[in-house]
Design a protein around this motif. Structure first.
Motif, mmCIF file in Angstrom:
data_model
loop_
_atom_site.group_PDB
_atom_site.id
_atom_site.type_symbol
_atom_site.label_atom_id
_atom_site.label_comp_id
_atom_site.label_asym_id
_atom_site.label_seq_id
_atom_site.Cartn_x
_atom_site.Cartn_y
_atom_site.Cartn_z
ATOM 1 N N ALA A 292 5.269 -1.724 4.524
ATOM 2 C CA ALA A 292 5.606 -1.597 5.943
ATOM 3 C C ALA A 292 5.300 -0.188 6.448
ATOM 4 C CB ALA A 292 7.082 -1.926 6.164
ATOM 5 N N ARG A 293 5.570 0.819 5.622
ATOM 6 C CA ARG A 293 5.219 2.200 6.023
ATOM 7 C C ARG A 293 3.707 2.341 6.188
ATOM 8 N NH1 ARG A 293 9.547 3.438 2.397
ATOM 9 N NH2 ARG A 293 8.135 3.659 0.628
ATOM 10 N N LEU A 294 2.957 1.728 5.275
ATOM 11 C CA LEU A 294 1.494 1.780 5.377
ATOM 12 C C LEU A 294 1.022 1.054 6.635
ATOM 13 C CD1 LEU A 294 -1.240 2.497 4.131
ATOM 14 C CD2 LEU A 294 -1.127 0.362 2.820
ATOM 15 N N GLU A 295 1.645 -0.091 6.920
ATOM 16 C CA GLU A 295 1.276 -0.837 8.121
ATOM 17 C C GLU A 295 1.553 -0.021 9.378
ATOM 18 O OE1 GLU A 295 -0.157 -3.799 8.670
ATOM 19 O OE2 GLU A 295 -0.539 -4.017 6.530
ATOM 20 N N ALA A 296 2.687 0.672 9.402
ATOM 21 C CA ALA A 296 3.020 1.499 10.566
ATOM 22 C C ALA A 296 1.995 2.614 10.744
ATOM 23 C CB ALA A 296 4.425 2.072 10.420
ATOM 24 N N ALA A 297 1.637 3.267 9.638
ATOM 25 C CA ALA A 297 0.653 4.351 9.716
ATOM 26 C C ALA A 297 -0.708 3.818 10.166
ATOM 27 C CB ALA A 297 0.532 5.045 8.363
ATOM 28 N N ASN A 298 -1.114 2.671 9.613
ATOM 29 C CA ASN A 298 -2.404 2.090 9.999
ATOM 30 C C ASN A 298 -2.402 1.654 11.466
ATOM 31 O OD1 ASN A 298 -3.442 2.485 7.442
ATOM 32 N ND2 ASN A 298 -3.017 0.405 6.743
ATOM 33 N N ALA A 299 -1.258 1.137 11.923
ATOM 34 C CA ALA A 299 -1.169 0.720 13.325
ATOM 35 C C ALA A 299 -1.302 1.916 14.258
ATOM 36 C CB ALA A 299 0.152 -0.005 13.570
#
Length: 589
Positions: free
Chosen positions: A44-51
């Protein structure tokens, strides 16, 4: 000073509202921490950063400049022939192609010279530095060696203005999606997420590889336009391989993607494909570049798909944030409950007569005298007041010994229960993945250093406050004479004994405890202050003791609570509503 084109008109209200929403989402995602070690938190942290990166690189720039040229990213697996394809599309070598992997050491963006202002500024991919060069064909080979050298930082984007690139579309040669370099793979993913259009290059023997298909499935969820280039197809295998690839594309929702087949062909001395090998693809790109309406449809389709995918991302991140909040609340509740129960057990020990046994009982009996004294006092407290007062005034040490015994006994109870609470909290936290992470290798299962000393100080402060309570209650002249005749320490000891013998609020006494010694203290205090005053003083003393015990335990539980992350902010709370708003925006944009 930025070279980007400027639109001096105000954005339409709908566009302004969309941009405001997207900015809020971007800022909210940038603030998302998700610090607890929960399943799925890292993703989820990676998804937030990618978003956040995609919002900066593509979604926000595209919303601000819907009429900007399309960015077509050429991506694919290692050795698929991406750089060779780009060279063929512009008609001369502009990127490095060869056997050494990775060959694309720098992303190269080719654009028509007239459209340089769209890319030289920070409109798209603002996190990448620009290396600019408007190169004539004769200069390209030597310049290419410089700009794609190993010394160039991977955080840079090489800009090449070339008249062979049609106005309306820019080509970006991306690193391999399955590169042996972690940085290359990450950058490839970032560039593909910033594309309006993917030109996906694969080969006859690698078109079913897992990594490219993962990205193609992502393209399907974003509804991005994809053109598939099937490269290096052996003679006679074109129909069989292309049919199989088309079936795979249909299965995954990419059946409308145009496909271009390039047969396996020897390269010339410059590493170029024969003229005409990419004619169909080049014609398709030229026609799209010349079709303003078609380009706009591609841009809006990809933009809407990206916003729709972002909505799902935000919803998943919001769920992860809720799980973080629930986990933190659960860990906090475990600690609070353990110390609350400890406080309850301490108060139970102070009112069930348990502290009137052992050393406290012995010192109290030494203080008040023999059993004969008890019987006489019970018959007539007033008759023996003078005798008792003289005893108190002449023997101050026994009263002090009672106080010391009470301090020692009460300290032992508080320290023991605080240790029990710490052990219980430590065990509960270590049974939870987030709790284990927060505790690490630290052992918090006992009391903190110095806690026993702080407890003793607090008990002595309580005893001093109790003495002051007696002084305050005995301010009247008549009452003052009485309590002075008995002595402040003696009355204080008696009040402590009364406090520790209550089992039914302020109305009952445990008569059997210690042979009725509590009755002696009760009768003595009532003789001096009256029954109502004794009840009032005992209630205040108990409340004060309870508050002091609670402060001690609150301080102890902080060693756990301070390890918890701060509660989610307004930004995290807004994520669910923002996800819904993004879904609506994707349907209307």
């Amino acid at each position: 000073m930025s070279n980007e084109p400027h639109d001096h008109t105000q954005p339409e209200p709908r566009t302004a509202e969309a941009l405001a929403l997207l900015e809020d989402v971007r800022n909210g995602l940038a603030d998302v921490a998700l610090p607890l070690a929960l399943p799925g938190a890292e993703q989820a942290r990676l998804e937030a950063a990618n978003a956040v990166t995609q919002l900066d690189d593509y979604i926000l720039p595209r919303y601000r400049s819907l009429d900007a040229p399309l960015l077509a990213v050429v991506g694919g697996s290692t050795g698929a022939g991406k750089s060779t394809l780009v060279n063929a599309l512009v008609g001369h070598p502009v990127t490095r192609a060869g056997a050494i992997r990775p060959t694309t050491r720098q992303p190269i963006l080719l654009h028509n010279p007239a459209e340089a202002p769209w890319f030289e500024g920070q409109r798209v991919l603002p996190g990448l530095n620009r290396i600019r060069g408007a190169l004539a064909v004769a200069q390209v080979p030597s310049a290419m060696d410089v700009i794609t050298s190993d010394a160039a930082p991977m955080s840079s984007l090489v800009l090449l203005a070339d008249p062979s690139v049609p106005a309306g579309i820019a080509l970006l040669d991306a690193p391999d999606v399955d590169s042996i370099s972690d940085d290359n793979r990450k950058l490839a993913g970032q560039l593909l997420a910033a594309a309006d259009l993917w030109i996906f290059v694969t080969t006859a023997n690698r078109y079913a590889d897992a990594v490219p298909w993962k990205l193609l499935l992502d393209a399907a969820t974003r509804d991005i336009m994809v053109a598939v280039v099937l490269d290096r197809v052996p003679p006679g295998a074109e129909a069989e391989v292309s049919e199989d690839l088309r079936a795979l594309l249909d299965k995954e929702g990419l059946g409308s993607a145009p496909m271009f087949v390039i047969p396996e062909t020897p390269l010339d001395s410059r590493g170029m494909l024969p003229e005409g090998a990419v004619r169909q693809l080049k014609t398709w790109l030229d026609e799209l570049a010349a079709d303003a309406v078609g380009r706009s449809e591609v841009a809006r389709r990809t933009l809407n798909g990206s916003v729709r995918a972002l909505s799902g991302r935000v919803a998943a991140i919001a769920q992860a944030a809720r799980e973080q909040q629930r986990a933190a609340s659960s860990l906090e509740a475990d600690a609070v409950a353990a110390y609350r129960h400890a406080a309850e057990r301490i108060l139970d020990a102070t009112r069930d007569g348990a502290l009137l046994r052992g050393e406290v009982l012995a010192r109290w009996q030494d203080f008040v005298g023999t059993g004969e004294f008890f019987r006489t006092l019970e018959q007539n407290v007033g008759r023996f007041r003078d005798r008792l007062g003289a005893f108190f005034r002449g023997e101050p040490a026994p009263a002090v010994q009672v106080e010391a015994a009470i301090e020692t006994g009460l300290q032992a109870v508080i320290v023991d229960e605080a240790a029990n609470a710490a052990e219980e909290t430590d065990q509960r936290w270590r049974s939870h993945p987030a709790g284990r992470q927060l505790l690490g290798t630290d052992d918090l299962s006992g009391t903190s250093p110095g806690f026993a000393d702080r407890t003793a100080e607090e008990i002595r402060a309580w005893q001093e406050a109790l003495m002051e309570l007696i002084r305050t209650e005995g301010q009247g002249k008549r009452t003052q004479a009485r309590w002075l005749s008995f002595g402040i320490n003696g009355l204080g000891a008696a009040l402590m004994i009364v406090v520790f013998s209550m089992t039914a609020g302020l109305t009952g006494l445990e008569i059997g405890v210690a042979g009725g010694t509590a009755v002696v203290g009760q009768r003595l205090l009532e003789a001096v202050f009256g029954e109502d005053a004794v009840r009032r003083m005992a209630e205040k003393a108990r409340e004060d003791l309870a508050a002091r015990c609670q402060r001690l335990l609150d301080g102890e539980q902080q060693k756990f609570l301070l390890r918890l992350p701060a509660a989610g902010g307004v930004a995290e709370d807004a994520l669910p509503a923002q996800s819904d708003a993004l879904a609506r925006l994707a349907g209307t944009a």
